[in-house]
Motif scaffolding. Structure first.
Motif, PDB file in Angstrom:
ATOM      1  N   LYS A 100       0.742  -1.196   0.032  1.00  0.00           N
ATOM      2  CA  LYS A 100       0.097  -0.070  -0.068  1.00  0.00           C
ATOM      3  C   LYS A 100       0.754   1.503   0.041  1.00  0.00           C
ATOM      4  CE  LYS A 100      -4.031  -1.722   0.362  1.00  0.00           C
ATOM      5  NZ  LYS A 100      -5.289  -1.192  -0.189  1.00  0.00           N
ATOM      6  N   PRO A 101       1.560   1.361  -1.171  1.00  0.00           N
ATOM      7  CA  PRO A 101       2.406   2.691  -1.068  1.00  0.00           C
ATOM      8  C   PRO A 101       1.356   3.982  -1.066  1.00  0.00           C
ATOM      9  CG  PRO A 101       2.228   1.930  -3.378  1.00  0.00           C
ATOM     10  CD  PRO A 101       1.711   0.811  -2.334  1.00  0.00           C
ATOM     11  N   ARG A 102       1.711   4.930  -0.482  1.00  0.00           N
ATOM     12  CA  ARG A 102       0.876   6.217  -0.251  1.00  0.00           C
ATOM     13  C   ARG A 102       0.951   7.276  -1.555  1.00  0.00           C
ATOM     14  NH1 ARG A 102      -0.095  10.990   4.108  1.00  0.00           N
ATOM     15  NH2 ARG A 102      -2.021  11.625   2.895  1.00  0.00           N
ATOM     16  N   TRP A 103       2.374   7.508  -2.029  1.00  0.00           N
ATOM     17  CA  TRP A 103       2.725   8.556  -2.524  1.00  0.00           C
ATOM     18  C   TRP A 103       3.160   7.874  -3.969  1.00  0.00           C
ATOM     19  CZ3 TRP A 103       2.046  13.259  -1.044  1.00  0.00           C
ATOM     20  CH2 TRP A 103       1.921  13.432   0.632  1.00  0.00           C
ATOM     21  N   ILE A 104       2.939   8.632  -5.029  1.00  0.00           N
ATOM     22  CA  ILE A 104       3.434   8.499  -6.304  1.00  0.00           C
ATOM     23  C   ILE A 104       4.213   9.704  -6.961  1.00  0.00           C
ATOM     24  CG2 ILE A 104       2.969   7.905  -8.870  1.00  0.00           C
ATOM     25  CD1 ILE A 104       0.328   6.736  -7.890  1.00  0.00           C
ATOM     26  N   ALA A 105       5.486   9.452  -7.230  1.00  0.00           N
ATOM     27  CA  ALA A 105       6.081  10.611  -7.838  1.00  0.00           C
ATOM     28  C   ALA A 105       6.330  10.318  -9.634  1.00  0.00           C
ATOM     29  CB  ALA A 105       7.676  10.784  -7.410  1.00  0.00           C
ATOM     30  N   LEU A 106       5.723  11.211 -10.440  1.00  0.00           N
ATOM     31  CA  LEU A 106       5.820  11.330 -11.477  1.00  0.00           C
ATOM     32  C   LEU A 106       7.159  11.485 -12.162  1.00  0.00           C
ATOM     33  CD1 LEU A 106       3.651  10.763 -13.788  1.00  0.00           C
ATOM     34  CD2 LEU A 106       3.203  13.169 -13.913  1.00  0.00           C
ATOM     35  N   ALA A 107       7.664  10.667 -12.939  1.00  0.00           N
ATOM     36  CA  ALA A 107       9.209  10.860 -13.577  1.00  0.00           C
ATOM     37  C   ALA A 107       8.982  12.218 -14.297  1.00  0.00           C
ATOM     38  CB  ALA A 107       9.481   9.670 -14.219  1.00  0.00           C
ATOM     39  N   ALA A 108      10.133  12.990 -14.394  1.00  0.00           N
ATOM     40  CA  ALA A 108      10.033  14.044 -15.303  1.00  0.00           C
ATOM     41  C   ALA A 108      10.209  13.780 -16.593  1.00  0.00           C
ATOM     42  CB  ALA A 108      11.387  14.994 -14.548  1.00  0.00           C
ATOM     43  N   ASN A 109      11.204  12.917 -16.928  1.00  0.00           N
ATOM     44  CA  ASN A 109      11.429  12.923 -18.429  1.00  0.00           C
ATOM     45  C   ASN A 109      10.443  11.545 -19.078  1.00  0.00           C
ATOM     46  OD1 ASN A 109      13.304  14.866 -18.450  1.00  0.00           O
ATOM     47  ND2 ASN A 109      14.867  13.348 -17.979  1.00  0.00           N
ATOM     48  N   GLU A 110       9.640  10.981 -18.498  1.00  0.00           N
ATOM     49  CA  GLU A 110       8.872  10.063 -18.694  1.00  0.00           C
ATOM     50  C   GLU A 110       7.458  10.017 -17.878  1.00  0.00           C
ATOM     51  OE1 GLU A 110       7.997   7.199 -21.310  1.00  0.00           O
ATOM     52  OE2 GLU A 110       9.915   7.617 -21.216  1.00  0.00           O
ATOM     53  N   ARG A 111       6.706  11.008 -18.448  1.00  0.00           N
ATOM     54  CA  ARG A 111       5.423  11.258 -17.681  1.00  0.00           C
ATOM     55  C   ARG A 111       4.379  10.196 -17.674  1.00  0.00           C
ATOM     56  NH1 ARG A 111       5.090  17.783 -17.079  1.00  0.00           N
ATOM     57  NH2 ARG A 111       7.355  18.002 -16.906  1.00  0.00           N
ATOM     58  N   THR A 112       4.619   9.376 -18.197  1.00  0.00           N
ATOM     59  CA  THR A 112       3.812   8.137 -17.960  1.00  0.00           C
ATOM     60  C   THR A 112       4.294   6.911 -17.247  1.00  0.00           C
ATOM     61  OG1 THR A 112       4.892   6.978 -19.988  1.00  0.00           O
ATOM     62  CG2 THR A 112       2.898   8.404 -20.765  1.00  0.00           C
ATOM     63  N   LEU A 113       5.360   7.359 -16.384  1.00  0.00           N
ATOM     64  CA  LEU A 113       5.810   6.418 -15.272  1.00  0.00           C
ATOM     65  C   LEU A 113       5.589   7.166 -13.909  1.00  0.00           C
ATOM     66  CD1 LEU A 113       8.791   5.046 -17.115  1.00  0.00           C
ATOM     67  CD2 LEU A 113       6.549   3.875 -16.516  1.00  0.00           C
ATOM     68  N   GLY A 114       4.939   6.391 -13.151  1.00  0.00           N
ATOM     69  CA  GLY A 114       5.142   6.719 -11.794  1.00  0.00           C
ATOM     70  C   GLY A 114       5.752   5.955 -10.721  1.00  0.00           C
ATOM     71  N   LEU A 115       6.399   6.306  -9.900  1.00  0.00           N
ATOM     72  CA  LEU A 115       7.373   5.727  -8.896  1.00  0.00           C
ATOM     73  C   LEU A 115       6.613   5.888  -7.445  1.00  0.00           C
ATOM     74  CD1 LEU A 115      10.850   6.831  -9.951  1.00  0.00           C
ATOM     75  CD2 LEU A 115       9.648   4.733 -10.480  1.00  0.00           C
TER      76      LEU A 115
END
Length: 178
Positions: A100-115
């Motif tokens: 259950k991760p709470r946060w998603i960081a959207l990658a700057a150079n690949e905005r269709t990927l979240g970490l």
């Protein structure tokens, strides 16, 4: 420098403002003399992300799992009107998968990927000399360490994590015809 307290302690607005101001500040000598980071925790361990490596930060988003997906891929989430593939940052750093991760960081150079990660501790603004690079830094996707007071935080290289995700996607795609 101490991180600002994490949201949930009544300071979400202050953290949001500090995050926004880091992107709104004019380019210049004062800004170049600092490095802006997010202080996070992955599997209970202190880490950091460079703000320059992320395009946005989202909390408490629904992640829809995909059947048969790679273990690193948690699923997809709707962010900013688009579907984003959300990968577990902890798994990419060789920790057990987070349920259950709470946060998603959207990658700057690949905005269709979240970490995705579990815990956001705050915002750090450090002098460049507070970051060191070393061949002995711990872990995958880590090439430098932030010295934030008495806490050492490995800094996750978002571009390196994205490249690993691209390799995973190529490997998981249809077989190439030769």
């Amino acid at each position: 420098m101490k991180p600002h307290p994490a949201p949930g302690n009544g300071t979400a607005a202050a953290l949001r403002q500090a995050f926004d101001q880091a992107f709104a500040a004019p380019a210049g000598a004062a800004r170049a003399a600092t490095v802006d980071l997010l202080a996070i925790r992955i599997a209970g361990e202190a880490y950091a992300l460079r703000l320059s490596g992320i395009a946005g930060l989202h909390a408490d988003r629904r992640i829809v799992p995909l059947p048969g997906a790679a273990s690193e891929l948690l699923g997809v989430a709707g962010l900013r009107g688009s579907l984003v593939a959300v990968y577990d940052l902890g798994t990419l750093l060789e920790y057990p998968r987070s349920e259950k991760p709470r946060w998603i960081a959207l990658a700057a150079n690949e905005r269709t990927l979240g970490l995705a990660f579990e815990e956001l501790e705050g915002f750090l603004r450090l002098a460049p000399q507070d970051l060191t690079t070393s061949g002995s830094t711990p872990g995958r996707h880590v090439h430098e360490v932030a010295h934030a007071g008495s806490i050492l935080r490995p800094v996750v290289d978002v571009a390196s994590a994205v490249e690993t995700i691209r390799r995973l996607a190529r490997r998981g795609g249809p077989p190439e015809e030769g």
